[in-house]
Design a protein around this motif. Structure first.
Motif, PDB file in Angstrom:
ATOM      1  N   GLU A  79       0.874  -1.234  -0.041  1.00  0.00           N
ATOM      2  CA  GLU A  79      -0.196   0.004   0.074  1.00  0.00           C
ATOM      3  C   GLU A  79       0.812   1.290  -0.067  1.00  0.00           C
ATOM      4  N   GLU A  80       1.879   1.224   0.779  1.00  0.00           N
ATOM      5  CA  GLU A  80       2.760   2.275   0.953  1.00  0.00           C
ATOM      6  C   GLU A  80       3.527   2.457  -0.396  1.00  0.00           C
ATOM      7  N   THR A  81       3.759   1.644  -0.951  1.00  0.00           N
ATOM      8  CA  THR A  81       4.483   1.699  -2.145  1.00  0.00           C
ATOM      9  C   THR A  81       3.679   2.099  -3.253  1.00  0.00           C
ATOM     10  N   GLU A  82       2.540   1.730  -3.481  1.00  0.00           N
ATOM     11  CA  GLU A  82       1.495   2.320  -4.375  1.00  0.00           C
ATOM     12  C   GLU A  82       1.248   3.509  -4.131  1.00  0.00           C
ATOM     13  N   ARG A  83       1.130   4.037  -3.005  1.00  0.00           N
ATOM     14  CA  ARG A  83       0.902   5.614  -2.712  1.00  0.00           C
ATOM     15  C   ARG A  83       2.051   6.350  -3.041  1.00  0.00           C
ATOM     16  N   ILE A  84       3.174   5.875  -3.019  1.00  0.00           N
ATOM     17  CA  ILE A  84       4.153   6.721  -3.585  1.00  0.00           C
ATOM     18  C   ILE A  84       4.318   6.833  -4.946  1.00  0.00           C
ATOM     19  N   LEU A  85       3.895   5.614  -5.597  1.00  0.00           N
ATOM     20  CA  LEU A  85       4.005   5.900  -7.172  1.00  0.00           C
ATOM     21  C   LEU A  85       2.752   6.684  -7.473  1.00  0.00           C
ATOM     22  N   ARG A  86       1.763   6.953  -6.901  1.00  0.00           N
ATOM     23  CA  ARG A  86       0.749   7.722  -7.357  1.00  0.00           C
ATOM     24  C   ARG A  86       1.126   9.168  -6.937  1.00  0.00           C
ATOM     25  N   GLY A  87       2.282   9.463  -6.251  1.00  0.00           N
ATOM     26  CA  GLY A  87       2.662  10.860  -5.768  1.00  0.00           C
ATOM     27  C   GLY A  87       2.261  11.265  -4.495  1.00  0.00           C
ATOM     28  N   ASP A  88       1.889  10.339  -3.608  1.00  0.00           N
ATOM     29  CA  ASP A  88       1.355  10.622  -2.395  1.00  0.00           C
ATOM     30  C   ASP A  88       2.508  10.288  -1.468  1.00  0.00           C
ATOM     31  N   TYR A  89       3.484  11.351  -1.278  1.00  0.00           N
ATOM     32  CA  TYR A  89       4.785  11.102  -0.396  1.00  0.00           C
ATOM     33  C   TYR A  89       4.618  11.510   0.949  1.00  0.00           C
ATOM     34  N   GLY A  90       3.211  11.859   1.469  1.00  0.00           N
ATOM     35  CA  GLY A  90       2.869  12.037   2.976  1.00  0.00           C
ATOM     36  C   GLY A  90       2.963  10.811   3.694  1.00  0.00           C
ATOM     37  N   VAL A  91       2.750   9.599   2.869  1.00  0.00           N
ATOM     38  CA  VAL A  91       3.096   8.374   3.870  1.00  0.00           C
ATOM     39  C   VAL A  91       4.464   8.149   4.310  1.00  0.00           C
ATOM     40  N   LEU A  92       5.287   8.651   3.665  1.00  0.00           N
ATOM     41  CA  LEU A  92       6.816   8.476   4.159  1.00  0.00           C
ATOM     42  C   LEU A  92       6.931   9.495   5.414  1.00  0.00           C
ATOM     43  N   LEU A  93       6.506  10.434   5.640  1.00  0.00           N
ATOM     44  CA  LEU A  93       6.516  11.409   6.749  1.00  0.00           C
ATOM     45  C   LEU A  93       6.145  10.730   8.006  1.00  0.00           C
ATOM     46  N   ALA A  94       4.973   9.982   7.806  1.00  0.00           N
ATOM     47  CA  ALA A  94       4.344   9.117   8.984  1.00  0.00           C
ATOM     48  C   ALA A  94       5.143   7.900   9.345  1.00  0.00           C
ATOM     49  N   SER A  95       6.131   7.707   8.501  1.00  0.00           N
ATOM     50  CA  SER A  95       6.972   6.206   8.712  1.00  0.00           C
ATOM     51  C   SER A  95       7.755   6.480  10.123  1.00  0.00           C
ATOM     52  N   PRO A  96       8.071   5.491  10.796  1.00  0.00           N
ATOM     53  CA  PRO A  96       8.808   5.294  11.902  1.00  0.00           C
ATOM     54  C   PRO A  96      10.302   5.118  11.612  1.00  0.00           C
ATOM     55  N   GLN A  97      10.692   4.926  10.295  1.00  0.00           N
ATOM     56  CA  GLN A  97      12.028   4.704   9.809  1.00  0.00           C
ATOM     57  C   GLN A  97      12.440   5.899   9.446  1.00  0.00           C
ATOM     58  N   ASN A  98      13.656   6.174   9.906  1.00  0.00           N
ATOM     59  CA  ASN A  98      14.448   7.276   9.582  1.00  0.00           C
ATOM     60  C   ASN A  98      14.511   7.546   8.004  1.00  0.00           C
ATOM     61  N   LEU A  99      14.979   6.487   7.210  1.00  0.00           N
ATOM     62  CA  LEU A  99      15.267   6.550   5.825  1.00  0.00           C
ATOM     63  C   LEU A  99      14.021   7.054   4.986  1.00  0.00           C
ATOM     64  N   CYS A 100      12.936   6.511   5.471  1.00  0.00           N
ATOM     65  CA  CYS A 100      11.659   6.854   4.879  1.00  0.00           C
ATOM     66  C   CYS A 100      11.477   8.406   4.938  1.00  0.00           C
ATOM     67  N   ARG A 101      11.459   8.967   6.068  1.00  0.00           N
ATOM     68  CA  ARG A 101      11.389  10.350   6.480  1.00  0.00           C
ATOM     69  C   ARG A 101      12.325  11.154   5.556  1.00  0.00           C
ATOM     70  N   GLU A 102      13.523  10.649   5.425  1.00  0.00           N
ATOM     71  CA  GLU A 102      14.600  11.340   4.801  1.00  0.00           C
ATOM     72  C   GLU A 102      14.248  11.441   3.382  1.00  0.00           C
TER      73      GLU A 102
END
Length: 214
Positions: A79-102
């Motif tokens: 689900e996160e991957t498909e949201r990124i592919l749709r241009g919804d990068y906000g899902v990354l900001l909510a991640s507990p993983q540092n690399l995703c937020r960076e």
């Protein structure tokens, strides 16, 4: 190699598995140009899957500092991957993983967007001493027609000459002498080969000839 190293446990009975990577770059193609210009310190982001499955999805950052390469990864869901592919990068900001937020910061501040989808089959061997990993990547090709990582029907364009593959030798501490003797002489030379650059060049027509030629 079978007599000296262990086969990659991720391979099938033929010691092979399929890799698909979606590389991201800025609107100015900074990652591509940094590689071509030989910039010593640079980063490259990609999302990678294996054998067309969503069981393991990795966001990876490949960081080069001088002659050394360091890779980091973070797990993504389908689900996160498909949201990124749709241009919804906000899902990354909510991640507990540092690399995703960076990665979110890079996508927002430097306008990172999907640039190239790379396909190939890999054979790999590993050795604990020196943390050695030797890989053969064959049938390297650039997928066109979309960015869907999970679409097995995406058409692809080959980027290597027939009968050619990419051999990579990776180690963290030292390369045992027995392996130095096994490898072809050319494999013992430092050579810059980038599957990303090969596939970006192959698909340059998709982004306009004039911009790439300039």
């Amino acid at each position: 190699l079978d007599r000296v190293l262990e086969r990659d446990p991720n391979g099938d009975e033929n010691n092979e598995y399929h890799i698909r990577s979606l590389y991201f770059d800025t609107i100015y193609n900074d990652a591509l140009l940094d590689k071509l210009d030989g910039v010593k310190n640079r980063d490259k982001y990609r999302i990678r899957i294996y054998d067309g499955s969503d069981a393991v999805i990795k966001l990876e950052r490949k960081k080069k500092v001088g002659s050394y390469i360091y890779k980091e990864d973070a797990a993504l869901t389908r689900e996160e991957t498909e949201r990124i592919l749709r241009g919804d990068y906000g899902v990354l900001l909510a991640s507990p993983q540092n690399l995703c937020r960076e990665f979110y910061v890079e996508c927002v501040s430097h306008v990172l967007r999907p640039r190239v989808l790379v396909d190939y089959e890999r054979e790999a061997w590993v050795l604990d001493e020196g943390t050695v990993r030797i890989t053969f990547d064959q049938n390297v090709r650039a997928a066109v027609g979309g960015w869907d990582l999970f679409d097995p029907k995406l058409p692809t364009l080959p980027v290597l000459d027939p009968g050619t593959l990419v051999l990579e030798v990776k180690f963290t501490e030292f390369l045992p002498e027995v392996l130095r003797q096994l490898l072809p002489p050319k494999a013992q030379e430092w050579t810059a080969v980038s599957k990303y650059v090969l596939c970006a060049d192959k698909t340059a027509y998709r982004h306009g000839f004039s911009g790439w030629n300039d």
